[in-house]
Design a protein around this motif. Structure first.
Motif, mmCIF file in Angstrom:
data_model
loop_
_atom_site.group_PDB
_atom_site.id
_atom_site.type_symbol
_atom_site.label_atom_id
_atom_site.label_comp_id
_atom_site.label_asym_id
_atom_site.label_seq_id
_atom_site.Cartn_x
_atom_site.Cartn_y
_atom_site.Cartn_z
ATOM 1 N N LYS A 90 0.817 -1.211 0.000
ATOM 2 C CA LYS A 90 0.000 0.000 0.000
ATOM 3 C C LYS A 90 0.852 1.263 0.000
ATOM 4 O O LYS A 90 0.419 2.295 -0.486
ATOM 5 N N VAL A 91 2.069 1.187 0.526
ATOM 6 C CA VAL A 91 2.943 2.358 0.566
ATOM 7 C C VAL A 91 3.232 2.849 -0.852
ATOM 8 O O VAL A 91 3.190 4.048 -1.127
ATOM 9 N N GLN A 92 3.500 1.917 -1.770
ATOM 10 C CA GLN A 92 3.736 2.316 -3.164
ATOM 11 C C GLN A 92 2.497 2.984 -3.752
ATOM 12 O O GLN A 92 2.608 3.973 -4.479
ATOM 13 N N SER A 93 1.318 2.453 -3.443
ATOM 14 C CA SER A 93 0.072 3.051 -3.938
ATOM 15 C C SER A 93 -0.118 4.454 -3.388
ATOM 16 O O SER A 93 -0.544 5.367 -4.101
ATOM 17 N N TYR A 94 0.182 4.629 -2.114
ATOM 18 C CA TYR A 94 0.035 5.951 -1.488
ATOM 19 C C TYR A 94 0.993 6.958 -2.112
ATOM 20 O O TYR A 94 0.619 8.104 -2.380
ATOM 21 N N LEU A 95 2.238 6.516 -2.344
ATOM 22 C CA LEU A 95 3.217 7.397 -2.984
ATOM 23 C C LEU A 95 2.787 7.735 -4.407
ATOM 24 O O LEU A 95 2.860 8.895 -4.825
ATOM 25 N N ALA A 96 2.325 6.731 -5.159
ATOM 26 C CA ALA A 96 1.885 6.949 -6.535
ATOM 27 C C ALA A 96 0.727 7.935 -6.586
ATOM 28 O O ALA A 96 0.621 8.734 -7.511
ATOM 29 N N ALA A 97 -0.136 7.889 -5.572
ATOM 30 C CA ALA A 97 -1.278 8.814 -5.507
ATOM 31 C C ALA A 97 -0.850 10.208 -5.061
ATOM 32 O O ALA A 97 -1.656 11.138 -5.091
ATOM 33 N N GLY A 98 0.404 10.360 -4.664
ATOM 34 C CA GLY A 98 0.898 11.662 -4.228
ATOM 35 C C GLY A 98 0.245 12.102 -2.930
ATOM 36 O O GLY A 98 -0.114 13.267 -2.772
ATOM 37 N N ARG A 99 0.123 11.176 -1.981
ATOM 38 C CA ARG A 99 -0.485 11.483 -0.700
ATOM 39 C C ARG A 99 0.552 11.366 0.409
ATOM 40 O O ARG A 99 1.311 10.387 0.450
ATOM 41 N N PRO A 100 0.593 12.334 1.316
ATOM 42 C CA PRO A 100 1.463 12.197 2.481
ATOM 43 C C PRO A 100 1.094 10.942 3.267
ATOM 44 O O PRO A 100 -0.061 10.512 3.265
ATOM 45 N N ILE A 101 2.080 10.386 3.939
ATOM 46 C CA ILE A 101 1.885 9.173 4.734
ATOM 47 C C ILE A 101 2.127 9.496 6.199
ATOM 48 O O ILE A 101 3.147 10.100 6.546
ATOM 49 N N ILE A 102 1.190 9.101 7.021
ATOM 50 C CA ILE A 102 1.365 9.205 8.470
ATOM 51 C C ILE A 102 1.396 7.779 8.989
ATOM 52 O O ILE A 102 0.487 6.994 8.722
ATOM 53 N N GLY A 103 2.458 7.437 9.707
ATOM 54 C CA GLY A 103 2.608 6.051 10.112
ATOM 55 C C GLY A 103 2.982 5.851 11.561
ATOM 56 O O GLY A 103 3.676 6.672 12.158
ATOM 57 N N ALA A 104 2.507 4.754 12.096
ATOM 58 C CA ALA A 104 2.990 4.214 13.366
ATOM 59 C C ALA A 104 3.673 2.920 12.958
ATOM 60 O O ALA A 104 3.049 1.864 12.881
ATOM 61 N N ILE A 105 4.949 3.062 12.618
ATOM 62 C CA ILE A 105 5.639 1.975 11.930
ATOM 63 C C ILE A 105 7.138 2.107 12.145
ATOM 64 O O ILE A 105 7.647 3.207 12.341
ATOM 65 N N ASP A 106 7.807 0.989 12.097
ATOM 66 C CA ASP A 106 9.265 0.970 12.257
ATOM 67 C C ASP A 106 9.910 0.539 10.942
ATOM 68 O O ASP A 106 9.232 0.205 9.981
ATOM 69 N N GLY A 107 11.219 0.537 10.916
ATOM 70 C CA GLY A 107 11.971 -0.081 9.842
ATOM 71 C C GLY A 107 11.933 0.628 8.507
ATOM 72 O O GLY A 107 12.010 1.854 8.425
ATOM 73 N N GLU A 108 11.826 -0.191 7.447
ATOM 74 C CA GLU A 108 11.944 0.291 6.070
ATOM 75 C C GLU A 108 10.950 1.393 5.728
ATOM 76 O O GLU A 108 11.308 2.384 5.093
ATOM 77 N N THR A 109 9.700 1.217 6.104
ATOM 78 C CA THR A 109 8.692 2.207 5.743
ATOM 79 C C THR A 109 8.969 3.531 6.434
ATOM 80 O O THR A 109 8.922 4.592 5.811
ATOM 81 N N ARG A 110 9.264 3.467 7.704
ATOM 82 C CA ARG A 110 9.570 4.698 8.441
ATOM 83 C C ARG A 110 10.770 5.410 7.829
ATOM 84 O O ARG A 110 10.766 6.626 7.637
ATOM 85 N N GLU A 111 11.814 4.638 7.524
ATOM 86 C CA GLU A 111 13.016 5.216 6.912
ATOM 87 C C GLU A 111 12.681 5.898 5.579
ATOM 88 O O GLU A 111 13.150 6.998 5.298
ATOM 89 N N LEU A 112 11.877 5.248 4.762
ATOM 90 C CA LEU A 112 11.483 5.811 3.464
ATOM 91 C C LEU A 112 10.722 7.124 3.653
ATOM 92 O O LEU A 112 11.034 8.132 3.008
ATOM 93 N N VAL A 113 9.730 7.127 4.524
ATOM 94 C CA VAL A 113 8.907 8.329 4.750
ATOM 95 C C VAL A 113 9.765 9.469 5.268
ATOM 96 O O VAL A 113 9.653 10.610 4.799
ATOM 97 N N GLU A 114 10.628 9.182 6.216
ATOM 98 C CA GLU A 114 11.467 10.243 6.780
ATOM 99 C C GLU A 114 12.515 10.729 5.790
ATOM 100 O O GLU A 114 12.731 11.930 5.651
ATOM 101 N N ARG A 115 13.167 9.804 5.084
ATOM 102 C CA ARG A 115 14.207 10.184 4.116
ATOM 103 C C ARG A 115 13.626 11.017 2.979
ATOM 104 O O ARG A 115 14.244 11.966 2.507
ATOM 105 N N ARG A 116 12.427 10.668 2.527
ATOM 106 C CA ARG A 116 11.786 11.362 1.410
ATOM 107 C C ARG A 116 10.955 12.569 1.854
ATOM 108 O O ARG A 116 10.386 13.259 1.005
#
Length: 175
Positions: A90-116
């Motif tokens: 779903k993260v790829q879908s959210y990014l493709a839709a151009g929507r900000p992501i708010i997460g309670a999540i660790d690891g890869e997804t968190r790193e991606l959201v913060e880095r980007r």
């Protein structure tokens, strides 16, 4: 949007929603089904999360309409070292839709959201932190467009069809 199962920690969203139920700026739309759906509905009723609507499973062709209406998309997963290495589809879908992501999540997804710089994250299962991040997001409307553009750019640079074929071509040339 997506699976409402045990590993998705949707109860984290419900608890955050209950914390934010008196904030008129914040509404939660949960789209999907799964093994934890009825438990999450019951928890929302028990906690008074009246700002939460469960839509159940919807046809894939309806999803762009839900995404377009959203100011941000949520991603939550259980606190688990092994699962933190995954990037939910779903993260790829959210990014493709151009929507900000708010997460309670660790690891890869968190790193991606913060880095980007395409959203806000707190540790997995931290419903109080999630509520605070959503409150910050709702109060800072100026950041929404920047995060949305960064989300779309992240998709294009990392996951687009063109990027996939470019990477495939690189790998085949190496072989």
């Amino acid at each position: 949007a997506g699976n409402v199962g045990e590993m998705q920690s949707v109860d984290t969203i419900i608890r955050a929603a209950a914390e934010l139920s008196s904030d008129p700026r914040v509404r939660f739309q949960i789209v999907g089904e799964g093994s934890a759906l009825e438990r999450c509905r019951a928890l929302a009723a028990e906690l008074g999360a009246s700002n939460t609507t469960f839509h159940g499973r919807r046809p894939l062709e309806e999803m762009p309409r839900f995404y377009a209406r959203a100011d941000a998309m949520l991603v939550t997963l259980k606190r688990n070292e092994a699962i933190s290495w995954t990037l939910p589809g779903k993260v790829q879908s959210y990014l493709a839709a151009g929507r900000p992501i708010i997460g309670a999540i660790d690891g890869e997804t968190r790193e991606l959201v913060e880095r980007r710089d395409c959203g806000l994250c707190v540790p997995a299962e931290d419903w109080r932190g999630l509520a605070a991040a959503i409150r910050r997001f709702a109060a800072d409307r100026d950041s929404h467009m920047r995060m949305a553009k960064n989300a779309r750019r992240g998709y294009e640079e990392l996951f687009s069809r063109e990027r996939f074929f470019d990477r495939l071509k690189e790998l085949l040339e190496q072989v």
